[in-house]
Design a protein around this motif. Structure first.
Motif, PDB file in Angstrom:
ATOM      1  N   ALA A 433       0.820  -1.440   0.223  1.00 38.21           N
ATOM      2  CA  ALA A 433       0.149   0.082  -0.136  1.00 38.21           C
ATOM      3  C   ALA A 433       0.791   0.992   0.502  1.00 38.21           C
ATOM      4  CB  ALA A 433      -0.594   0.059   1.431  1.00 38.21           C
ATOM      5  N   GLU A 434       1.668   1.151   0.530  1.00 33.38           N
ATOM      6  CA  GLU A 434       2.927   2.340   0.743  1.00 33.38           C
ATOM      7  C   GLU A 434       3.834   2.436  -0.637  1.00 33.38           C
ATOM      8  OE1 GLU A 434       5.516   2.282   4.178  1.00 33.38           O
ATOM      9  OE2 GLU A 434       6.988   3.802   3.190  1.00 33.38           O
ATOM     10  N   GLU A 435       3.988   1.348  -0.898  1.00 33.07           N
ATOM     11  CA  GLU A 435       4.734   1.669  -2.848  1.00 33.07           C
ATOM     12  C   GLU A 435       2.987   2.806  -3.461  1.00 33.07           C
ATOM     13  OE1 GLU A 435       6.127  -2.020  -4.593  1.00 33.07           O
ATOM     14  OE2 GLU A 435       7.009  -2.788  -2.511  1.00 33.07           O
ATOM     15  N   TYR A 436       1.710   1.614  -3.280  1.00 31.17           N
ATOM     16  CA  TYR A 436       1.232   2.797  -4.533  1.00 31.17           C
ATOM     17  C   TYR A 436       1.246   4.294  -4.037  1.00 31.17           C
ATOM     18  CZ  TYR A 436      -0.884  -0.716  -7.293  1.00 31.17           C
ATOM     19  OH  TYR A 436      -1.421  -1.583  -7.970  1.00 31.17           O
ATOM     20  N   ALA A 437       0.907   4.305  -2.515  1.00 26.95           N
ATOM     21  CA  ALA A 437       0.952   5.644  -2.338  1.00 26.95           C
ATOM     22  C   ALA A 437       1.896   6.314  -2.604  1.00 26.95           C
ATOM     23  CB  ALA A 437       0.705   5.643  -0.299  1.00 26.95           C
ATOM     24  N   ARG A 438       3.716   6.766  -2.496  1.00 22.65           N
ATOM     25  CA  ARG A 438       4.227   7.067  -3.520  1.00 22.65           C
ATOM     26  C   ARG A 438       3.834   7.430  -4.900  1.00 22.65           C
ATOM     27  NH1 ARG A 438       4.843   6.726   1.670  1.00 22.65           N
ATOM     28  NH2 ARG A 438       3.526   8.565   0.895  1.00 22.65           N
ATOM     29  N   LYS A 439       3.789   6.312  -5.194  1.00 19.76           N
ATOM     30  CA  LYS A 439       3.519   6.958  -7.194  1.00 19.76           C
ATOM     31  C   LYS A 439       1.988   7.534  -6.899  1.00 19.76           C
ATOM     32  CE  LYS A 439       3.722   1.599  -7.905  1.00 19.76           C
ATOM     33  NZ  LYS A 439       2.930   0.237  -8.502  1.00 19.76           N
ATOM     34  N   ILE A 440       1.497   7.511  -6.167  1.00 17.08           N
ATOM     35  CA  ILE A 440       0.065   8.604  -5.891  1.00 17.08           C
ATOM     36  C   ILE A 440       0.512   9.779  -5.852  1.00 17.08           C
ATOM     37  CG2 ILE A 440      -2.141   8.946  -5.953  1.00 17.08           C
ATOM     38  CD1 ILE A 440      -2.463   5.936  -5.088  1.00 17.08           C
ATOM     39  N   ASP A 441       0.790   9.860  -4.908  1.00 20.00           N
ATOM     40  CA  ASP A 441       1.730  11.135  -4.623  1.00 20.00           C
ATOM     41  C   ASP A 441       3.124  11.520  -5.738  1.00 20.00           C
ATOM     42  OD1 ASP A 441       1.691  11.501  -2.079  1.00 20.00           O
ATOM     43  OD2 ASP A 441       3.506  10.771  -0.618  1.00 20.00           O
ATOM     44  N   ALA A 442       2.875  11.397  -6.146  1.00 19.65           N
ATOM     45  CA  ALA A 442       4.110  11.054  -7.371  1.00 19.65           C
ATOM     46  C   ALA A 442       3.513  12.098  -8.426  1.00 19.65           C
ATOM     47  CB  ALA A 442       5.097  10.124  -8.135  1.00 19.65           C
ATOM     48  N   PHE A 443       2.692  11.344  -9.029  1.00 18.47           N
ATOM     49  CA  PHE A 443       1.566  11.455  -9.991  1.00 18.47           C
ATOM     50  C   PHE A 443       0.388  13.069  -9.437  1.00 18.47           C
ATOM     51  CE2 PHE A 443      -3.320  11.662 -11.254  1.00 18.47           C
ATOM     52  CZ  PHE A 443      -3.021  11.285 -12.564  1.00 18.47           C
ATOM     53  N   LEU A 444       0.356  12.820  -8.178  1.00 21.98           N
ATOM     54  CA  LEU A 444      -0.742  14.567  -8.261  1.00 21.98           C
ATOM     55  C   LEU A 444       0.843  15.443  -8.336  1.00 21.98           C
ATOM     56  CD1 LEU A 444      -3.427  13.252  -4.936  1.00 21.98           C
ATOM     57  CD2 LEU A 444      -3.261  13.635  -8.026  1.00 21.98           C
ATOM     58  N   ILE A 445       1.542  15.143  -7.444  1.00 20.98           N
ATOM     59  CA  ILE A 445       2.495  16.688  -7.104  1.00 20.98           C
ATOM     60  C   ILE A 445       3.056  16.560  -8.706  1.00 20.98           C
ATOM     61  CG2 ILE A 445       5.355  16.969  -6.994  1.00 20.98           C
ATOM     62  CD1 ILE A 445       4.865  14.879  -4.516  1.00 20.98           C
ATOM     63  N   GLU A 446       2.971  16.403  -9.587  1.00 22.97           N
ATOM     64  CA  GLU A 446       3.134  16.682 -11.035  1.00 22.97           C
ATOM     65  C   GLU A 446       2.062  17.117 -11.636  1.00 22.97           C
ATOM     66  OE1 GLU A 446       4.329  13.501 -13.639  1.00 22.97           O
ATOM     67  OE2 GLU A 446       5.095  15.406 -15.607  1.00 22.97           O
ATOM     68  N   ARG A 447       0.666  16.475 -11.609  1.00 24.29           N
ATOM     69  CA  ARG A 447      -0.009  17.628 -12.034  1.00 24.29           C
ATOM     70  C   ARG A 447      -0.801  18.636 -11.176  1.00 24.29           C
ATOM     71  NH1 ARG A 447      -5.909  15.510 -10.548  1.00 24.29           N
ATOM     72  NH2 ARG A 447      -6.545  17.298  -8.475  1.00 24.29           N
ATOM     73  N   GLU A 448      -0.482  18.689  -9.855  1.00 27.26           N
ATOM     74  CA  GLU A 448      -0.547  19.890  -9.104  1.00 27.26           C
ATOM     75  C   GLU A 448       0.140  20.979  -9.725  1.00 27.26           C
ATOM     76  OE1 GLU A 448      -3.707  19.994  -6.841  1.00 27.26           O
ATOM     77  OE2 GLU A 448      -3.542  18.641  -7.684  1.00 27.26           O
ATOM     78  N   GLY A 449       1.198  20.469  -9.866  1.00 36.15           N
ATOM     79  CA  GLY A 449       1.967  21.784 -10.066  1.00 36.15           C
ATOM     80  C   GLY A 449       1.832  22.210 -11.861  1.00 36.15           C
ATOM     81  N   SER A 450       0.602  22.100 -12.267  1.00 36.71           N
ATOM     82  CA  SER A 450       0.388  22.443 -13.726  1.00 36.71           C
ATOM     83  C   SER A 450      -1.104  22.814 -13.700  1.00 36.71           C
ATOM     84  CB  SER A 450       0.577  21.994 -15.329  1.00 36.71           C
ATOM     85  OG  SER A 450       0.219  21.833 -16.197  1.00 36.71           O
ATOM     86  N   VAL A 451      -1.635  23.932 -14.031  1.00 33.26           N
ATOM     87  CA  VAL A 451      -2.836  24.403 -13.778  1.00 33.26           C
ATOM     88  C   VAL A 451      -3.325  23.021 -15.008  1.00 33.26           C
ATOM     89  CG1 VAL A 451      -4.364  25.805 -15.110  1.00 33.26           C
ATOM     90  CG2 VAL A 451      -2.433  26.764 -13.083  1.00 33.26           C
ATOM     91  N   LEU A 452      -2.724  23.384 -16.248  1.00 33.89           N
ATOM     92  CA  LEU A 452      -3.167  22.538 -17.399  1.00 33.89           C
ATOM     93  C   LEU A 452      -3.557  21.008 -17.235  1.00 33.89           C
ATOM     94  CD1 LEU A 452      -4.141  22.851 -20.553  1.00 33.89           C
ATOM     95  CD2 LEU A 452      -1.124  22.573 -21.202  1.00 33.89           C
ATOM     96  N   SER A 453      -2.305  20.787 -16.525  1.00 32.78           N
ATOM     97  CA  SER A 453      -2.855  19.244 -16.311  1.00 32.78           C
ATOM     98  C   SER A 453      -3.567  19.221 -15.593  1.00 32.78           C
ATOM     99  CB  SER A 453      -1.303  18.374 -15.640  1.00 32.78           C
ATOM    100  OG  SER A 453      -1.116  18.877 -14.560  1.00 32.78           O
ATOM    101  N   LYS A 454      -3.987  19.893 -14.311  1.00 28.86           N
ATOM    102  CA  LYS A 454      -5.121  19.636 -13.483  1.00 28.86           C
ATOM    103  C   LYS A 454      -5.936  19.933 -14.301  1.00 28.86           C
ATOM    104  CE  LYS A 454      -5.181  20.967  -9.388  1.00 28.86           C
ATOM    105  NZ  LYS A 454      -5.315  21.641  -8.013  1.00 28.86           N
ATOM    106  N   LEU A 455      -6.303  20.529 -15.448  1.00 27.52           N
ATOM    107  CA  LEU A 455      -7.784  20.823 -16.101  1.00 27.52           C
ATOM    108  C   LEU A 455      -8.036  20.351 -17.259  1.00 27.52           C
ATOM    109  CD1 LEU A 455      -9.719  22.964 -16.663  1.00 27.52           C
ATOM    110  CD2 LEU A 455      -7.662  24.408 -18.567  1.00 27.52           C
ATOM    111  N   ILE A 456      -7.099  19.420 -17.705  1.00 28.14           N
ATOM    112  CA  ILE A 456      -6.924  17.706 -18.405  1.00 28.14           C
ATOM    113  C   ILE A 456      -7.271  16.912 -17.776  1.00 28.14           C
ATOM    114  CG2 ILE A 456      -6.048  16.271 -19.927  1.00 28.14           C
ATOM    115  CD1 ILE A 456      -4.259  18.425 -20.887  1.00 28.14           C
ATOM    116  N   ALA A 457      -7.370  16.867 -16.035  1.00 22.13           N
ATOM    117  CA  ALA A 457      -7.200  15.604 -15.206  1.00 22.13           C
ATOM    118  C   ALA A 457      -9.019  15.323 -15.064  1.00 22.13           C
ATOM    119  CB  ALA A 457      -6.144  15.825 -13.623  1.00 22.13           C
TER     120      ALA A 457
END
Ligand SMILES: [Zn+2]
Length: 659
Positions: A433-457
């Motif tokens: 579960a912790e491995e999944y959490a790290r991957k989801i963290d990375a995904f959201l950190i990247e997404r939250e860094g860009s308004v455009l990718s948040k919009l597409i999300a």
């Protein structure tokens, strides 16, 4: 003396049968997966013998608790982004993360974790609704729990289906695969009225009837759902669902927070089971289900945890306590939902709500051996009063905790003995579960860094870049230009008048660009609004290039219809600052020397600025085209009598940057 497989003796047996029988020194005899005898301990030990005898002094033996509604694999999303409104939480976070991560492996792991937690808390059976339900079912069977597993059907693409036809097909084959299983009852789960269609619902009901399996659906969780139904269909959700044949199936209706008397009757008539989910309703501020009314009208109302992302635990002791207390508080009646009724909701009534009371839900001869031992020796459940034998219910519901559960048996098989899980090894699950959490963290950190990718999300649209050449000029008096425009010197393709209410979101990083939420009110000749349009535009940070005469090449990165409220976008994008601009816009689409141009004359209403602004612009696709159009714009301005344009950027830099 007959030989049987197991004896459980010297327990306070709380049967939850029709007579609510309690045996102060009771015993049960189990053969294979079934309860074959119940009685006083001395009676049972005189008639039955077994190599396996469990002495339970100081403990209560209760029917296994039934979690009437959950989304088990969501244990992996627990605590992902709490304290949000339902739409921001669901559409902004849960669904995009699910689209990216939910897989058979995810569902298997998430379900095993959920099963471990549920077994520890005395739950023996649950009704699930999720994706890749085959993996949920497999994990449940491996854990040895009983479940009704519902394959989700949605009208839009989901993590396990490209289309609703796909999800209906996979639900059908899922049901065919699991329909004769000992522990898993497959079901079909059209998510809700608002995420499906009449045709999908009808087809789901037909499949449920064809295989005689339950149909699991969310109903009236929020007041918005009911408001929307009354507005669009002229009736509440329940009669509408009835009209489309849903209740002909063995239905399990989750939530039913906002249902009226008529709807309660409709559901009662069709023997629909309800899952009341107090923690989830409280956490998401959905409202208070009329549990008392539902129960007194004869509806079978079980209790559910809902998914672990909206609760955030799978603890039926907590749910029972809350169900009772919330019912008392909301009715102003402390006699509402007494402890015995509450425990019944979590056991036998829950079994009826899930249409499986012939199998489980009470300790009765002929039923499956799904039983749980609760330690009543702990300090926090002391003392006990013998005056009223029914006080056992209040000890169990109001004082005992899920951690007091010591033993759990499902289908005659021990899943937990002395708090040790027999079928699940927890440590590797926690690591995975912790491995999944790290991957989801990375995904959201990247997404939250860009308004455009948040919009597409949030699936508003796909990325689309467009460029335009444009100029904005201040017009102290717009009349001469308007007269020229209407004098026939230009070929006018169309003209329009609207009021524009713009909200600009700015972000701390200027290269994120600006996001504009625009409400366009179309105004007719009489000044009446005849149409409204909502749009989102993400604009690039700055002009790409400047041409002579202050004509700029700028980039608009993305335009889409705005399908959510301004409040949603505000909470989802969390801008650093917001600017509101309201203007009265006259707009022309003209053809000039073979090219099309938009001409806007804007009068600013908010903030109030004297005079008007003239904007001339045209879409462009190449550098050469941009250069040519920039020249044409200069000529066009001259035609309109503006020979020495002063760009408004110089006069109102902040305002214009926002516009
Ligand atoms: Zn749910």
């Amino acid at each position: 003396m007959s030989k049987i497989d197991q004896l459980i003796v010297n327990a306070i047996v709380v049967t939850m049968d029709e007579d609510y029988r309690i045996l102060q020194d009771g015993a049960i005899a189990i053969k294979d997966d079934e309860i074959v005898a119940i009685g006083e301990s001395d009676q049972i030990t005189a008639s039955y013998e077994s190599d396996r005898v469990l002495d339970c002094a100081g403990q209560a033996l209760i029917p296994g608790l039934i979690n009437a509604h959950t989304h088990a694999p969501m244990t992996l999303l627990r605590g992902l982004n709490d304290d949000q409104r339902l739409d921001v939480w669901l559409l902004g976070y849960m669904m995009p993360v699910e689209r990216e991560f939910v897989s058979p492996d995810f569902c298997n792991l998430g379900t095993l974790i959920a099963c471990a937690e549920m077994i520890r808390g005395g739950i023996t059976c649950f009704a699930d609704m999720y994706y890749y339900e085959d993996s949920v079912a497999q994990a449940t069977a491996d854990a040895g729990m009983r479940a009704i597993c519902g394959q989700t059907v949605l009208k839009f693409p989901s993590p396990d289906a490209e289309s609703y036809e796909d999800s209906i097909n996979s639900a059908r084959s899922f049901i065919e695969t699991w329909k004769d299983h000992d522990l898993v009852i497959p079901s079909i789960a059209p998510h809700s009225a608002y995420t499906t269609t009449e045709d999908i619902l009808r087809e789901c009901a037909e499949i449920a009837l064809e295989f005689d399996v339950p149909l699991h659906i969310h109903i009236a969780e929020t007041s918005q759902e009911q408001d929307q139904w009354r507005e669009t269909h002229g009736m509440p959700v329940v009669p509408w669902l009835k009209k489309h044949g849903i209740f002909e199936a063995k239905t399990i209706a989750a939530h039913c927070v906002h249902v009226d008397e008529g709807e309660i009757h409709t559901m009662e008539h069709s023997r629909t089971g309800v899952s009341h989910n107090p923690s989830s309703n409280l956490k998401l501020a959905s409202g208070f289900a009329p549990v008392q009314e539902m129960l007194s009208s004869g509806l079978n109302v079980g209790i559910g945890t809902d998914g672990p992302a909206s609760n955030n635990d799978l603890d039926m002791f907590e749910e029972m306590r809350l169900a009772s207390f919330v019912a008392k508080a909301t009715t102003g009646d402390p006699t509402a939902l007494p402890a015995r009724t509450t425990l019944a909701m979590a056991t036998i009534i829950g079994a009826k709500a899930l249409h499986i009371d012939h199998l489980t839900g009470s300790i009765q001869v002929g039923k499956k051996a799904d039983v749980v031992l609760v330690n009543l020796d702990a300090l926090h459940v002391q003392p006990y009063f013998l005056r009223d034998p029914e006080s056992i219910y209040s000890r169990l519901v109001y004082a005992a905790k899920s951690t007091d559960v010591t033993h759990v048996m499902v289908n005659g098989k021990w899943l937990m003995v002395d708090k040790k899980l027999e079928t699940i090894d927890e440590a590797p699950l926690v690591r995975a579960a912790e491995e999944y959490a790290r991957k989801i963290d990375a995904f959201l950190i990247e997404r939250e860094g860009s308004v455009l990718s948040k919009l597409i999300a949030i699936g508003e649209a796909t990325q689309e870049e467009s460029y335009e050449v444009q100029i904005k000029v201040r017009l102290p008096d717009p009349t001469p230009v308007t007269l020229k425009l209407n004098s026939g010197i230009l070929d006018i393709i169309r003209a329009a008048h609207y009021l524009e209410y713009d909200t600009y979101f700015s972000f701390s990083e200027p290269n994120q660009g600006r996001l504009r939420y625009r409400e366009d009110e179309f105004v007719d000749q009489q000044g009446e609004v005849y149409n409204v349009r909502y749009r989102l535009t993400l604009t690039g940070p700055a002009a790409e290039r400047a041409y002579p005469n202050f004509v700029l090449l700028s980039r608009s990165r993305f335009i889409a219809p705005a399908t959510h409220s301004l409040r949603f976008y505000h909470e989802y994008f969390k801008p650093e600052s917001e600017t509101e601009i309201t203007k009265d816009r006259l707009r022309w689409l003209v053809r000039y020397k073979g090219e099309e141009f938009f001409i806007n004359i804007d009068r600013l209403i908010r903030p109030e600025i004297d005079g008007s602004f003239l904007e001339v612009k045209s879409r462009t696709w190449s550098r050469r085209d941009a250069e040519r159009k920039s020249e044409l714009i200069s000529e066009l301005l001259a035609e309109l009598g503006i020979t020495d344009p002063v760009p408004v950027e110089d006069e109102y830099p902040d305002l214009i940057a926002a516009m």
